[in-house]
Motif scaffolding. Sequence first.
Motif, short mmCIF file in Angstrom:
data_model
loop_
_atom_site.label_atom_id
_atom_site.label_comp_id
_atom_site.label_asym_id
_atom_site.label_seq_id
_atom_site.Cartn_x
_atom_site.Cartn_y
_atom_site.Cartn_z
N ILE A 10 0.86 -1.19 0.00
CA ILE A 10 0.00 0.00 0.00
C ILE A 10 0.90 1.24 0.00
CG2 ILE A 10 -1.77 1.23 1.33
CD1 ILE A 10 -2.28 -1.73 2.58
N MET A 14 9.26 5.75 -2.93
CA MET A 14 10.65 5.40 -2.66
C MET A 14 10.77 4.22 -1.68
SD MET A 14 13.59 7.38 -0.68
CE MET A 14 13.29 6.31 0.71
N GLY A 16 8.30 2.17 -0.53
CA GLY A 16 7.55 0.99 -0.98
C GLY A 16 8.40 0.18 -1.95
N GLU A 36 -0.98 1.98 -5.64
CA GLU A 36 -0.12 3.16 -5.74
C GLU A 36 -0.83 4.17 -6.63
OE1 GLU A 36 2.77 4.78 -4.60
OE2 GLU A 36 1.86 6.18 -6.00
N MET A 41 5.10 6.52 -10.11
CA MET A 41 5.55 5.54 -9.12
C MET A 41 5.00 4.16 -9.46
SD MET A 41 7.69 6.76 -7.09
CE MET A 41 8.29 8.28 -6.35
N SER A 74 2.67 4.23 2.58
CA SER A 74 2.05 5.46 2.08
C SER A 74 2.57 6.64 2.91
CB SER A 74 0.53 5.33 2.19
OG SER A 74 0.19 5.05 3.54
N PRO A 75 2.22 7.88 2.55
CA PRO A 75 2.65 9.03 3.36
C PRO A 75 2.15 8.91 4.81
CG PRO A 75 1.83 9.76 1.23
CD PRO A 75 1.52 8.30 1.31
N ASN A 76 2.94 9.48 5.73
CA ASN A 76 2.68 9.33 7.17
C ASN A 76 1.22 9.57 7.56
OD1 ASN A 76 5.42 9.20 7.06
ND2 ASN A 76 5.84 10.92 8.40
N GLN A 82 -5.54 4.14 7.20
CA GLN A 82 -5.42 2.88 6.46
C GLN A 82 -5.41 1.68 7.41
OE1 GLN A 82 -2.11 3.79 3.75
NE2 GLN A 82 -3.60 4.35 2.19
N LYS A 98 6.91 3.46 9.84
CA LYS A 98 6.89 4.52 10.82
C LYS A 98 6.53 5.82 10.14
CE LYS A 98 9.69 7.11 9.69
NZ LYS A 98 10.09 7.86 8.50
N PRO A 99 6.04 6.83 10.79
CA PRO A 99 5.47 6.77 12.12
C PRO A 99 4.05 6.19 12.06
CG PRO A 99 5.28 9.00 11.25
CD PRO A 99 5.96 8.18 10.19
N ALA A 124 7.54 -0.62 11.26
CA ALA A 124 8.86 -0.67 10.61
C ALA A 124 9.81 0.32 11.28
CB ALA A 124 8.70 -0.34 9.13
N LYS A 162 9.31 14.37 -2.49
CA LYS A 162 8.35 13.26 -2.43
C LYS A 162 7.14 13.58 -3.28
CE LYS A 162 10.81 11.03 0.45
NZ LYS A 162 11.39 9.74 0.22
N VAL A 163 6.39 12.52 -3.60
CA VAL A 163 5.18 12.69 -4.40
C VAL A 163 4.24 13.65 -3.69
CG1 VAL A 163 3.16 11.49 -5.33
CG2 VAL A 163 5.40 10.34 -5.32
N GLU A 179 8.53 12.41 12.15
CA GLU A 179 8.72 11.79 10.83
C GLU A 179 9.99 10.94 10.76
OE1 GLU A 179 8.37 10.83 7.88
OE2 GLU A 179 10.19 11.29 6.81
N1 NAD Z 1 11.83 3.29 7.85
C1 NAD Z 1 12.56 4.07 7.09
O1 NAD Z 1 13.76 4.11 7.19
C2 NAD Z 1 11.84 4.93 6.09
C3 NAD Z 1 12.55 5.60 5.11
C4 NAD Z 1 11.84 6.36 4.19
C5 NAD Z 1 10.47 6.46 4.31
N2 NAD Z 1 9.81 5.82 5.29
C6 NAD Z 1 8.34 5.92 5.44
O2 NAD Z 1 7.74 5.32 4.31
C7 NAD Z 1 6.54 5.99 3.96
C8 NAD Z 1 6.62 6.41 2.50
O3 NAD Z 1 7.69 7.32 2.34
P1 NAD Z 1 8.42 7.49 0.95
O4 NAD Z 1 9.73 8.07 1.26
O5 NAD Z 1 8.34 6.24 0.17
O6 NAD Z 1 7.49 8.60 0.26
P2 NAD Z 1 7.07 8.65 -1.29
O7 NAD Z 1 6.33 9.92 -1.47
O8 NAD Z 1 8.26 8.37 -2.14
O9 NAD Z 1 6.09 7.43 -1.40
C9 NAD Z 1 4.79 7.43 -0.86
C10 NAD Z 1 3.89 6.86 -1.94
O10 NAD Z 1 2.58 6.71 -1.43
C11 NAD Z 1 1.68 7.06 -2.48
N3 NAD Z 1 0.39 7.43 -1.87
C12 NAD Z 1 -0.14 8.68 -1.68
N4 NAD Z 1 -1.34 8.56 -1.08
C13 NAD Z 1 -1.57 7.24 -0.90
C14 NAD Z 1 -2.63 6.50 -0.34
N5 NAD Z 1 -3.70 7.10 0.19
N6 NAD Z 1 -2.52 5.14 -0.31
C15 NAD Z 1 -1.43 4.53 -0.82
N7 NAD Z 1 -0.40 5.18 -1.37
C16 NAD Z 1 -0.47 6.51 -1.40
C17 NAD Z 1 2.34 8.18 -3.21
O11 NAD Z 1 1.84 8.30 -4.53
C18 NAD Z 1 3.80 7.76 -3.17
O12 NAD Z 1 4.19 7.04 -4.29
C19 NAD Z 1 6.43 7.16 4.93
O13 NAD Z 1 5.60 6.82 6.00
C20 NAD Z 1 7.85 7.36 5.42
O14 NAD Z 1 7.90 7.93 6.71
C21 NAD Z 1 10.46 5.04 6.16
#
Ligand code: NAD
Length: 364
Positions: A10, A14, A16, A36, A41, A74-76, A82, A98-99, A124, A162-163, A179
């Motif tokens: 979901i 980046m 995902g 997605e 993406m 997905s975004p935080n 969800q 997280k978070p 995570a 980010k997107v 975050e």
């Molecule tokens: N644990 C870690 O080390 C780590 C590192 C980076 C990101 N993250 C977490 O991962 C998550 C995603 O971050 P990211 O860096 O991939 O951001 P990102 O913007 O690259 O990816 C998020 C994706 O979610 C999609 N999206 C938007 N709304 C959505 C919805 N309602 N349902 C499903 N998808 C949806 C977006 O189109 C986008 O492609 C965040 O919660 C971030 O905090 C964790």
Amino acid sequence: MPQNTRYGIIGCGMMGQEHVKNIALLEGTEIAAVFEPDAQMRAAASRLAPDATFATSLSELLARADLDCLVIASPNYRHAEQIAQIADSRPLPLLVEKPLLTDPDDLPRLTRIAKTYPAPIWVAMEYRYMPPIAALLEAAPAITGGVRMLTIREHRFPFLEKVGNWNRFNSQTGGTFVEKCCHFFDLMRLVIGHPPVRVMASAAQSVNHLDECHQGHTPDIIDNGYVIVDFKGGARAMLELCMFAEGARFQEVISAIGDQGKVEAFVPGPTRFWPTDLGPAPTPLIEISPRHPKGPELRETPVDPRLLQAGDHNGSTFYQHQKFLDLVRGHLPAPAVTFGDGVWAVRMGLAAQQSALTGQAVSL
Ligand SMILES: NC(=O)c1ccc[n+]([C@@H]2O[C@H](COP(=O)([O-])OP(=O)(O)OC[C@H]3O[C@@H](n4cnc5c(N)ncnc54)[C@H](O)[C@@H]3O)[C@@H](O)[C@H]2O)c1
């Protein structure tokens, strides 16, 4: 032949995609479905998981009968809603990035959901699984004789694009201390082994993103600060964050000190950001420094290059998925990172945000 374990993803931006790449390294797994919403993406994700079905909504993904587990990336600000939707319709074993949440008003509802959720929820927290940090976690009790002080210094690059620029605003991320620093608050609790009681912070947005404008708004996220946390039992921890310091050799330096000695971990940033003309990227290290006899010892904790290729987090996403898969297959009794751990990390982050804003210490 046993059946593949089938994942539903979901959000496949980046992080995902990093999940998809690392799941692919595990035997007997399959990315069955992805939701997605962003076309670019989605295209990138379909190159990584050509056999996956792409759902047009979360409901459509959850309606599939053949999934074994779910990953939320997905975004935080989407995580809480969800989790609630999944709990209502398809409560499968869940790995949620997280978070766990960004709005404290969601906490009572999420806590009720977690109490009755019929499958495991794993939050995570990749940092726990980075080889140098895992080595520090293992060595700290014996070398320190009990950690009295823990310092986590992160000097890194600014937030990436980010997107939809969701990561530029506190309202969508929970604030920088929630975050990204929720990882470090999680590590503090893990190393010290007691609950936090008080949080004090000083922080600001001094340099980054000030010249950006997204739909009429300038980003409002902290890019540097200090956070001090007091723990029950008398230990204390400090976070030093600077997000305009990517020139450094190591991204995180973590030191744990007790009356017997000190352990330090040196963690490089993402390998892809290391300039190739500087030679190979730095190898992660730990240094063990007993007081008696004195004799600091530096040890390398290298990461398998195949895992470095599969993400930005020193191989940790792979190690975390290995354990999550064990959990899904019933070989691990409970999540290593629980819903409660995820909530604590957010509460500490929110307290740091509040303390930085008000100049007052926040009791937990
Ligand atoms: N644990 C870690 O080390 C780590 C590192 C980076 C990101 N993250 C977490 O991962 C998550 C995603 O971050 P990211 O860096 O991939 O951001 P990102 O913007 O690259 O990816 C998020 C994706 O979610 C999609 N999206 C938007 N709304 C959505 C919805 N309602 N349902 C499903 N998808 C949806 C977006 O189109 C986008 O492609 C965040 O919660 C971030 O905090 C964790």
